[in-house]
Design a protein around this motif. Structure first.
Motif, short mmCIF file in Angstrom:
data_model
loop_
_atom_site.label_atom_id
_atom_site.label_comp_id
_atom_site.label_asym_id
_atom_site.label_seq_id
_atom_site.Cartn_x
_atom_site.Cartn_y
_atom_site.Cartn_z
N MET A 1 -14.88 -5.55 -22.82
CA MET A 1 -13.58 -6.21 -21.22
C MET A 1 -14.16 -5.64 -19.89
SD MET A 1 -10.08 -6.09 -21.05
CE MET A 1 -9.02 -4.88 -19.97
N ILE A 2 -13.99 -5.95 -18.80
CA ILE A 2 -14.17 -5.41 -17.38
C ILE A 2 -12.57 -5.02 -17.12
CG2 ILE A 2 -15.33 -5.55 -14.98
CD1 ILE A 2 -17.20 -5.30 -17.07
N GLU A 3 -12.64 -4.02 -16.48
CA GLU A 3 -11.37 -3.77 -16.08
C GLU A 3 -12.14 -3.88 -14.55
OE1 GLU A 3 -7.98 -0.72 -17.07
OE2 GLU A 3 -9.74 0.14 -15.68
N VAL A 4 -10.28 -4.04 -13.30
CA VAL A 4 -10.93 -4.28 -12.09
C VAL A 4 -9.39 -4.06 -11.54
CG1 VAL A 4 -10.92 -4.95 -9.81
CG2 VAL A 4 -12.17 -5.98 -11.75
N GLU A 5 -9.66 -2.29 -11.03
CA GLU A 5 -8.22 -1.84 -10.52
C GLU A 5 -8.46 -0.73 -9.38
OE1 GLU A 5 -6.82 1.75 -14.29
OE2 GLU A 5 -7.52 2.97 -12.77
N VAL A 6 -7.11 -0.70 -9.12
CA VAL A 6 -7.77 0.09 -7.02
C VAL A 6 -6.10 0.37 -7.70
CG1 VAL A 6 -7.16 -0.31 -5.39
CG2 VAL A 6 -8.37 -1.79 -6.11
N LYS A 7 -6.22 2.11 -7.01
CA LYS A 7 -4.91 3.33 -6.62
C LYS A 7 -4.39 3.21 -5.65
CE LYS A 7 -5.82 6.89 -9.66
NZ LYS A 7 -6.73 6.36 -10.27
N ALA A 8 -3.01 3.23 -5.60
CA ALA A 8 -2.51 4.10 -4.03
C ALA A 8 -2.09 4.90 -3.99
CB ALA A 8 -2.37 2.73 -3.44
N LYS A 9 -1.74 6.12 -3.70
CA LYS A 9 -0.33 6.78 -3.59
C LYS A 9 0.73 6.18 -2.75
CE LYS A 9 -1.58 10.71 -2.14
NZ LYS A 9 -1.25 12.06 -1.45
N ILE A 10 1.54 5.89 -2.83
CA ILE A 10 2.28 5.15 -2.19
C ILE A 10 4.08 6.57 -2.11
CG2 ILE A 10 2.26 2.97 -4.27
CD1 ILE A 10 4.95 4.24 -5.34
N ASN A 11 4.45 6.09 -0.98
CA ASN A 11 5.94 6.90 -0.54
C ASN A 11 6.87 7.18 -1.73
OD1 ASN A 11 4.47 7.04 1.81
ND2 ASN A 11 5.56 5.21 2.25
N SER A 12 7.37 6.26 -2.32
CA SER A 12 8.23 6.23 -3.63
C SER A 12 8.60 5.32 -4.35
CB SER A 12 10.01 6.78 -2.75
OG SER A 12 10.32 5.26 -2.27
N PHE A 13 9.07 5.88 -5.89
CA PHE A 13 8.84 3.98 -6.87
C PHE A 13 9.92 3.15 -6.29
CE2 PHE A 13 7.62 8.26 -9.54
CZ PHE A 13 6.11 7.47 -9.44
N GLU A 14 11.71 3.77 -5.21
CA GLU A 14 12.08 3.01 -4.87
C GLU A 14 11.68 2.28 -4.05
OE1 GLU A 14 12.54 6.03 -5.11
OE2 GLU A 14 13.61 6.95 -6.94
N GLU A 15 11.15 2.51 -3.35
CA GLU A 15 10.42 1.70 -2.30
C GLU A 15 10.43 0.52 -2.90
OE1 GLU A 15 7.30 1.76 1.19
OE2 GLU A 15 8.29 3.57 0.93
N MET A 16 8.97 0.85 -4.08
CA MET A 16 7.78 0.13 -4.79
C MET A 16 8.62 -1.09 -5.78
SD MET A 16 4.89 -0.40 -3.84
CE MET A 16 5.47 0.24 -1.46
N GLU A 17 9.65 -0.24 -6.18
CA GLU A 17 10.62 -1.54 -6.78
C GLU A 17 11.32 -2.75 -6.38
OE1 GLU A 17 13.11 1.73 -8.84
OE2 GLU A 17 11.52 1.84 -10.47
N GLU A 18 11.92 -2.50 -5.08
CA GLU A 18 11.94 -3.42 -4.47
C GLU A 18 11.37 -4.08 -3.57
OE1 GLU A 18 14.29 -1.64 -1.11
OE2 GLU A 18 15.41 0.20 -1.85
N LYS A 19 10.04 -4.12 -3.49
CA LYS A 19 9.52 -4.85 -2.84
C LYS A 19 8.81 -5.52 -3.65
CE LYS A 19 7.49 -2.21 1.68
NZ LYS A 19 6.93 -1.72 1.91
N LEU A 20 8.27 -5.02 -5.12
CA LEU A 20 8.20 -5.62 -6.26
C LEU A 20 8.86 -7.20 -6.53
CD1 LEU A 20 6.64 -3.13 -8.56
CD2 LEU A 20 5.18 -5.24 -7.42
N ALA A 21 10.21 -6.82 -6.48
CA ALA A 21 11.26 -7.64 -7.24
C ALA A 21 11.58 -8.18 -5.68
CB ALA A 21 12.36 -6.99 -6.80
N GLU A 22 10.80 -7.95 -4.25
CA GLU A 22 10.69 -9.45 -3.62
C GLU A 22 9.83 -10.07 -3.55
OE1 GLU A 22 10.28 -7.51 0.05
OE2 GLU A 22 12.95 -6.10 0.02
N ILE A 23 8.81 -10.54 -4.33
CA ILE A 23 7.70 -10.85 -4.31
C ILE A 23 7.56 -11.69 -5.80
CG2 ILE A 23 6.07 -10.14 -2.73
CD1 ILE A 23 4.24 -8.94 -5.41
N GLY A 24 8.51 -11.13 -6.47
CA GLY A 24 9.41 -11.49 -7.96
C GLY A 24 8.16 -11.38 -9.35
N ALA A 25 7.75 -9.82 -9.00
CA ALA A 25 6.74 -9.48 -9.54
C ALA A 25 8.54 -9.34 -11.02
CB ALA A 25 6.05 -7.88 -9.62
N THR A 26 7.97 -9.08 -12.68
CA THR A 26 8.93 -8.81 -13.15
C THR A 26 8.52 -7.53 -14.11
OG1 THR A 26 8.65 -10.87 -13.77
CG2 THR A 26 9.63 -9.75 -15.80
N LYS A 27 9.71 -6.47 -14.16
CA LYS A 27 9.42 -5.84 -14.80
C LYS A 27 9.10 -5.53 -16.22
CE LYS A 27 11.52 -1.06 -14.84
NZ LYS A 27 12.84 0.53 -14.45
#
Length: 182
Positions: free
Chosen positions: A1-27
């Protein structure tokens, strides 16, 4: 398998959780991971950009253990590389075997990881001991598939989430080693 992965530093988990919810990502799950990295007696994985680890995951009362080999990175924009993973029963016995044949323990990397699913992407919010908050977005491909389109779609998703910088190609192991964090 080939893994294509990109990592980025983020400001906060809470902010990203909100943005992920806004686009419809599922935890999908939350787990603790401990990765024990090894270096080869034949080549220096730090120089060849390879990795060999034993990962133990814990989610509630369930524990899983895997050996993972990651090949050298294929390109300069993302962490695109071959990955081979296999489940095992006993981390300590595996570690003992590795050390008996000459592999050396490098260090442990411990993190709490929250997983999200969005379209074909696996997204994780990573709270790594000793590092700032990070988010990884990953797509798995079959050997021989072109990774360029997958890589571009990952960067597009980061942009959709408001992240346009702070990208990091190095592994958590390399980051901890670079900053000499115990």
């Amino acid at each position: 398998m080939i893994e294509v992965e990109v990592k980025a530093k983020i400001n906060s988990f809470e902010e990203m959780e909100e943005k992920l919810a806004e686009i419809g990502a599922t935890k999908t799950k939350k787990e603790f991971q401990e990765d024990i990295y090894f270096n080869s007696p034949v080549v220096d994985f730090a120089k060849t950009d390879e990795a060999l680890r034993i990962r133990t995951t814990k989610e509630n009362d369930e524990e899983n253990i895997f050996i993972t080999y990651k090949g050298p990175k294929i390109n300069k924009e993302a962490k695109t590389r071959k990955e081979i993973e296999m489940g095992i029963e006993n981390a300590q016995e595996c570690s003992d075997i590795f050390e008996a044949i000459g592999f050396k323990k490098v260090r442990a990397v411990r993190k709490n990881r929250q997983y999200y699913s969005y379209e074909d992407f696996e997204i994780s919010l990573d709270d790594v001991e000793g590092l700032d908050p990070y988010m990884e977005i990953e797509i798995g491909l079959n050997d021989g598939e072109d990774y360029t389109e997958a890589q571009n779609s990952i960067f597009e998703l980061f942009e959709k989430l408001g992240i346009t910088d702070g990208f990091e190609r190095t592994s958590y192991l390399e980051l901890l080693e670079t900053f000499n964090i115990n």
